[in-house]
Motif scaffolding. Structure first.
Motif, mmCIF file in Angstrom:
data_model
loop_
_atom_site.group_PDB
_atom_site.id
_atom_site.type_symbol
_atom_site.label_atom_id
_atom_site.label_comp_id
_atom_site.label_asym_id
_atom_site.label_seq_id
_atom_site.Cartn_x
_atom_site.Cartn_y
_atom_site.Cartn_z
ATOM 1 N N ASN A 112 0.818 -1.211 0.000
ATOM 2 C CA ASN A 112 0.000 0.000 0.000
ATOM 3 C C ASN A 112 0.860 1.272 0.000
ATOM 4 O O ASN A 112 0.455 2.298 0.537
ATOM 5 C CB ASN A 112 -0.943 -0.005 1.199
ATOM 6 C CG ASN A 112 -0.207 -0.098 2.520
ATOM 7 O OD1 ASN A 112 1.005 -0.336 2.563
ATOM 8 N ND2 ASN A 112 -0.924 0.073 3.608
ATOM 9 N N PRO A 114 2.260 4.706 -0.496
ATOM 10 C CA PRO A 114 1.541 5.900 -0.969
ATOM 11 C C PRO A 114 2.107 6.491 -2.261
ATOM 12 O O PRO A 114 1.377 7.119 -3.016
ATOM 13 C CB PRO A 114 1.669 6.885 0.194
ATOM 14 C CG PRO A 114 2.819 6.401 1.006
ATOM 15 C CD PRO A 114 2.886 4.918 0.809
ATOM 16 N N HIS A 115 3.381 6.280 -2.543
ATOM 17 C CA HIS A 115 3.957 6.806 -3.782
ATOM 18 C C HIS A 115 3.558 5.971 -4.995
ATOM 19 O O HIS A 115 3.481 6.497 -6.101
ATOM 20 C CB HIS A 115 5.478 6.916 -3.671
ATOM 21 C CG HIS A 115 5.899 8.037 -2.792
ATOM 22 N ND1 HIS A 115 6.079 7.876 -1.443
ATOM 23 C CD2 HIS A 115 6.114 9.342 -3.059
ATOM 24 C CE1 HIS A 115 6.408 9.038 -0.912
ATOM 25 N NE2 HIS A 115 6.429 9.940 -1.869
ATOM 26 N N ASN A 117 0.591 4.395 -5.021
ATOM 27 C CA ASN A 117 -0.816 4.800 -5.101
ATOM 28 C C ASN A 117 -1.681 3.826 -5.909
ATOM 29 O O ASN A 117 -2.434 4.231 -6.793
ATOM 30 C CB ASN A 117 -0.918 6.216 -5.668
ATOM 31 C CG ASN A 117 -2.274 6.825 -5.407
ATOM 32 O OD1 ASN A 117 -2.923 6.502 -4.420
ATOM 33 N ND2 ASN A 117 -2.697 7.693 -6.297
#
Length: 150
Positions: A112, A114-115, A117
């Protein structure tokens, strides 16, 4: 997962590795090429470029593989790229690899991250403890210009 040219796996080579519904495998980085195929079931497969010197670092591509509405395509994953998948149904997941299995050259990135996404179908999939504990790209490459943006 799937098939590999390990000597002790020779008797079971080319046999699918079954995954249960809503199971997932986080981003694995391996020092060999892979050819992925889902002959039964339905899986979202994601390939991420996690090579810090690449112009496409941090980019992802998603494939819906297997039974309809997926496709019975094969996906080639070049060594050094990361791949992950999510099983929408009970799924047979095969991968052929270009090198002898050696766990010492493997790595991973958080499923997961975040970069990356990735819009996974489930915010809390069934994952192994090892996949739940993988580092983020920011932890792996804190000085990378992409990490400075967020």
């Amino acid at each position: 997962m799937g098939t590999s040219p390990r000597p002790r796996a020779a008797a079971s080579a080319r046999q699918p590795f079954p995954f249960t519904n809503e199971g997932a495998e986080g981003f694995h980085i391996e020092p060999w090429d892979k050819l992925i195929y889902v002959p039964r079931g339905l899986a979202t497969c994601v390939v991420a470029d996690v090579r810090p010197m690449s112009a496409t670092f941090g980019h992802t591509v998603r494939f819906l593989l297997g039974d309809s509405p997926g496709r019975l395509d094969r996906v080639f994953i070049h060594r050094g790229l990361a791949n992950a998948f999510y099983c929408h149904t009970e799924t047979d997941y095969l991968n052929d690899v270009s090198e002898e299995y050696d766990p010492s050259g493997r790595g991973g990135v958080a499923w997961n991250d975040p970069h990356l996404n990735v819009p996974w179908p489930d915010a809390d999939p069934v994952l192994s403890e090892a996949d739940r504990c993988q580092p983020t790209l920011k932890a792996l490459f804190p000085q990378h210009p992409l990490m400075a943006r967020g």
